[in-house]
Design a protein around this motif. Structure first.
Motif, PDB file in Angstrom:
ATOM      1  N   GLN A  16       0.975  -1.044   0.098  1.00  0.00           N
ATOM      2  CA  GLN A  16      -0.043   0.166  -0.061  1.00  0.00           C
ATOM      3  C   GLN A  16       0.842   1.347   0.054  1.00  0.00           C
ATOM      4  O   GLN A  16       0.684   2.245  -0.825  1.00  0.00           O
ATOM      5  N   ALA A  17       1.970   1.425   0.865  1.00  0.00           N
ATOM      6  CA  ALA A  17       2.882   2.421   0.846  1.00  0.00           C
ATOM      7  C   ALA A  17       3.500   2.788  -0.477  1.00  0.00           C
ATOM      8  O   ALA A  17       3.481   3.939  -1.203  1.00  0.00           O
ATOM      9  N   GLY A  18       3.925   1.714  -1.194  1.00  0.00           N
ATOM     10  CA  GLY A  18       4.742   1.676  -2.573  1.00  0.00           C
ATOM     11  C   GLY A  18       3.523   2.173  -3.617  1.00  0.00           C
ATOM     12  O   GLY A  18       4.003   3.165  -4.348  1.00  0.00           O
ATOM     13  N   LEU A  19       2.299   1.820  -3.651  1.00  0.00           N
ATOM     14  CA  LEU A  19       1.475   1.972  -4.580  1.00  0.00           C
ATOM     15  C   LEU A  19       0.928   3.363  -4.508  1.00  0.00           C
ATOM     16  O   LEU A  19       0.869   4.222  -5.459  1.00  0.00           O
ATOM     17  N   ALA A  20       0.828   4.176  -3.120  1.00  0.00           N
ATOM     18  CA  ALA A  20       0.509   5.498  -2.869  1.00  0.00           C
ATOM     19  C   ALA A  20       1.905   6.250  -3.369  1.00  0.00           C
ATOM     20  O   ALA A  20       1.309   7.310  -3.945  1.00  0.00           O
ATOM     21  N   ALA A  21       2.841   5.904  -3.083  1.00  0.00           N
ATOM     22  CA  ALA A  21       4.186   6.704  -3.659  1.00  0.00           C
ATOM     23  C   ALA A  21       3.849   6.842  -5.126  1.00  0.00           C
ATOM     24  O   ALA A  21       4.165   7.825  -5.708  1.00  0.00           O
ATOM     25  N   GLY A  22       3.475   5.547  -5.898  1.00  0.00           N
ATOM     26  CA  GLY A  22       3.740   5.575  -7.210  1.00  0.00           C
ATOM     27  C   GLY A  22       2.725   6.354  -7.578  1.00  0.00           C
ATOM     28  O   GLY A  22       2.587   7.054  -8.790  1.00  0.00           O
ATOM     29  N   TYR A  23       1.310   6.471  -7.096  1.00  0.00           N
ATOM     30  CA  TYR A  23       0.283   7.251  -7.571  1.00  0.00           C
ATOM     31  C   TYR A  23       0.745   8.971  -7.635  1.00  0.00           C
ATOM     32  O   TYR A  23       0.577   9.636  -8.731  1.00  0.00           O
ATOM     33  N   LEU A  63      -6.739   4.381  -0.807  1.00  0.00           N
ATOM     34  CA  LEU A  63      -5.681   4.905  -1.118  1.00  0.00           C
ATOM     35  C   LEU A  63      -5.794   6.223  -2.017  1.00  0.00           C
ATOM     36  O   LEU A  63      -7.031   6.175  -2.601  1.00  0.00           O
ATOM     37  N   PRO A  64      -5.086   7.075  -2.299  1.00  0.00           N
ATOM     38  CA  PRO A  64      -5.279   8.214  -2.961  1.00  0.00           C
ATOM     39  C   PRO A  64      -5.847   7.981  -4.212  1.00  0.00           C
ATOM     40  O   PRO A  64      -5.537   7.080  -5.136  1.00  0.00           O
ATOM     41  N   GLY A  65      -6.908   8.663  -4.862  1.00  0.00           N
ATOM     42  CA  GLY A  65      -7.365   8.399  -6.203  1.00  0.00           C
ATOM     43  C   GLY A  65      -8.352   7.643  -6.549  1.00  0.00           C
ATOM     44  O   GLY A  65      -9.267   7.830  -7.305  1.00  0.00           O
ATOM     45  N   ARG A  66      -8.714   6.676  -5.746  1.00  0.00           N
ATOM     46  CA  ARG A  66      -9.401   5.357  -6.034  1.00  0.00           C
ATOM     47  C   ARG A  66     -10.244   5.024  -4.938  1.00  0.00           C
ATOM     48  O   ARG A  66      -9.517   4.094  -3.997  1.00  0.00           O
ATOM     49  N   PRO A  67     -11.335   5.237  -4.652  1.00  0.00           N
ATOM     50  CA  PRO A  67     -12.175   4.746  -3.422  1.00  0.00           C
ATOM     51  C   PRO A  67     -12.079   3.387  -3.526  1.00  0.00           C
ATOM     52  O   PRO A  67     -12.577   2.581  -4.525  1.00  0.00           O
ATOM     53  N   GLU A  88      -6.067  -4.268  -8.005  1.00  0.00           N
ATOM     54  CA  GLU A  88      -6.858  -3.313  -9.219  1.00  0.00           C
ATOM     55  C   GLU A  88      -6.106  -1.964  -9.308  1.00  0.00           C
ATOM     56  O   GLU A  88      -6.125  -1.214 -10.457  1.00  0.00           O
ATOM     57  N   TYR A  89      -5.537  -1.524  -8.114  1.00  0.00           N
ATOM     58  CA  TYR A  89      -5.000   0.018  -8.076  1.00  0.00           C
ATOM     59  C   TYR A  89      -3.944  -0.087  -8.926  1.00  0.00           C
ATOM     60  O   TYR A  89      -3.919   1.031  -9.707  1.00  0.00           O
ATOM     61  N   GLU A  90      -2.789  -0.825  -8.605  1.00  0.00           N
ATOM     62  CA  GLU A  90      -1.814  -0.767  -9.739  1.00  0.00           C
ATOM     63  C   GLU A  90      -2.041  -0.914 -11.171  1.00  0.00           C
ATOM     64  O   GLU A  90      -1.260  -0.281 -11.725  1.00  0.00           O
ATOM     65  N   LYS A  91      -2.725  -1.854 -11.263  1.00  0.00           N
ATOM     66  CA  LYS A  91      -3.239  -1.742 -12.659  1.00  0.00           C
ATOM     67  C   LYS A  91      -3.869  -0.742 -13.512  1.00  0.00           C
ATOM     68  O   LYS A  91      -3.662  -0.178 -14.451  1.00  0.00           O
ATOM     69  N   ARG A  92      -4.793  -0.129 -12.467  1.00  0.00           N
ATOM     70  CA  ARG A  92      -5.690   1.169 -12.934  1.00  0.00           C
ATOM     71  C   ARG A  92      -4.524   2.305 -13.196  1.00  0.00           C
ATOM     72  O   ARG A  92      -4.896   2.876 -14.390  1.00  0.00           O
ATOM     73  N   TYR A  93      -3.806   2.582 -12.356  1.00  0.00           N
ATOM     74  CA  TYR A  93      -2.857   3.590 -12.614  1.00  0.00           C
ATOM     75  C   TYR A  93      -1.524   3.101 -13.260  1.00  0.00           C
ATOM     76  O   TYR A  93      -0.643   4.118 -13.490  1.00  0.00           O
ATOM     77  N   GLU A  94      -1.463   2.017 -13.979  1.00  0.00           N
ATOM     78  CA  GLU A  94      -0.493   1.438 -14.660  1.00  0.00           C
ATOM     79  C   GLU A  94       0.918   1.784 -14.040  1.00  0.00           C
ATOM     80  O   GLU A  94       1.899   2.327 -14.532  1.00  0.00           O
TER      81      GLU A  94
END
Length: 349
Positions: A16-23, A63-67, A88-94
């Motif tokens: 979750q932390a790495g994906l939030a940073a990626g966003y 996480l930010p951007g995607r409820p 799904e989150y990491e896929k959605r934001y590529e």
């Protein structure tokens, strides 16, 4: 992918932390890569026990951007639902997640950048976000007799389902949320459960959930106020409340040592059992950063917000309040991720 690659920002950890940073990195336009040691997306959530549920409804666990979508039939989502949401989150934001990639060491490259050696090649980056969490570093206390106990021992990381303990006597060690939840989970399956804690267990008021915890932690940092620990240590989730009301969740003071049969208290009381489950917490998984010399004399990495005090190129994200209020939670990590990425964008120009 093996070989040598360059990027502006390297993120270690795809939970979750790495994906939030990626966003937030995606929104800055910086070039970045996320290296994740896991075989599949979902972070630590894919490894939690089957009945674990969040402290809050999905709407307050995003996480930010995607409820996070609600889980049908449940007020609070379970761990599998969270893992699916992260995938799904990491896929959605590529998001550019590379897995499984194990980072072994990070050192100064000598040219203003950082060099990360992995089991699949080497990366050069101008800055780094460590978001490795703590799941891979379970902590076991130095309790005498652990090596002579003849039954089964496992940590929170090894617990998945209460049914495998049916008919057994089980000791659960730990006065935090995991200890209370696993003890409550076992109460309806095992023959007997004894929950032991180093100090009397303190449940938070029933109305305090994950959202309230985040707000309390944020107020504490911004303008003072009570600490969460002033109010209690354990969130009273529905299963915990039910076990408490049924009289199945009484806590006992910590035993002195283990012998071959089970716990032994200082007064000589014994409680033979077949299994001891250590719900005794974790330590941050910061091994790859050892070569950067970030620790102080006490062995800690001092931080200013998320920034490592000894190196402005390095940020630590999602390890708890010392890297931002509620930064180890789904609802809290987004804010600290944004702050970290904002600082790095300024640093990198």
């Amino acid at each position: 992918m093996s070989g040598f690659r360059r990027t502006q920002v390297l993120v270690i950890g795809g939970g979750q932390a790495g994906l939030a940073a990626g966003y937030h990195l995606r929104r800055t336009g910086l070039d970045f890569a996320i290296l994740d040691a896991a075989q599949a997306p979902g972070g630590a959530w894919q490894h939690y026990w089957d009945t674990l549920r969040l402290f809050s409804p999905a709407a307050y666990s995003s996480l930010p951007g995607r409820p996070m979508p609600a889980q049908p039939g449940h007020d609070a989502p379970d761990a599998a639902h969270v893992a699916a949401y992260l995938a799904e989150y990491e896929k959605r934001y590529e998001l550019p997640v590379h897995r499984p990639v194990q980072v072994r060491t990070v050192v100064d490259a000598g040219d203003g950048g950082l060099l990360a050696t992995t089991d699949d090649g080497t990366w050069h980056a101008r800055a780094l976000i460590s978001a490795t969490g703590s799941w891979t570093r379970p902590f076991l206390p130095a309790v005498p007799g652990r090596e002579v106990f003849g039954g089964r021992q496992l940590h929170t990381t090894g617990y998945r389902d209460a049914t495998e303990f049916a008919g057994q006597r089980v000791v659960v060690v730990g006065g935090g949320n995991s200890g209370a939840q696993i003890a409550a989970d076992l109460a309806g399956h095992a023959a007997e459960v004894r929950w032991v804690t180093r100090r009397p267990a303190r449940l938070l008021p029933d109305e305090i959930d994950g959202r309230a915890l985040f707000e309390i932690a944020t107020r504490r940092v911004n303008d003072g106020g009570p600490r969460i620990s002033d109010l209690g240590d354990i969130v009273a989730t529905a299963p915990v409340r039910a076990a408490r009301v049924a009289g199945l969740l009484a806590d006992h003071h910590m035993f002195d040592h283990l012998d071959a049969d089970g716990p032994v208290w200082t007064a000589g009381e014994r409680w033979p059992c077949g299994t001891v489950i250590w719900c005794t917490g974790f330590r941050p998984a910061l091994g790859p950063l050892a070569g950067l010399g970030l620790r102080d004399a006490d062995g800690r990495i001092p931080t200013d917000g998320t920034r490592a005090g000894a190196d402005p190129r390095v940020h630590l994200l999602g390890y708890g309040d010392w890297t931002g209020p509620a930064s180890a939670t789904l609802i809290g990590v987004g804010r600290t991720a944004r702050a970290a990425v904002t600082e790095l964008a300024e640093l990198l120009g």
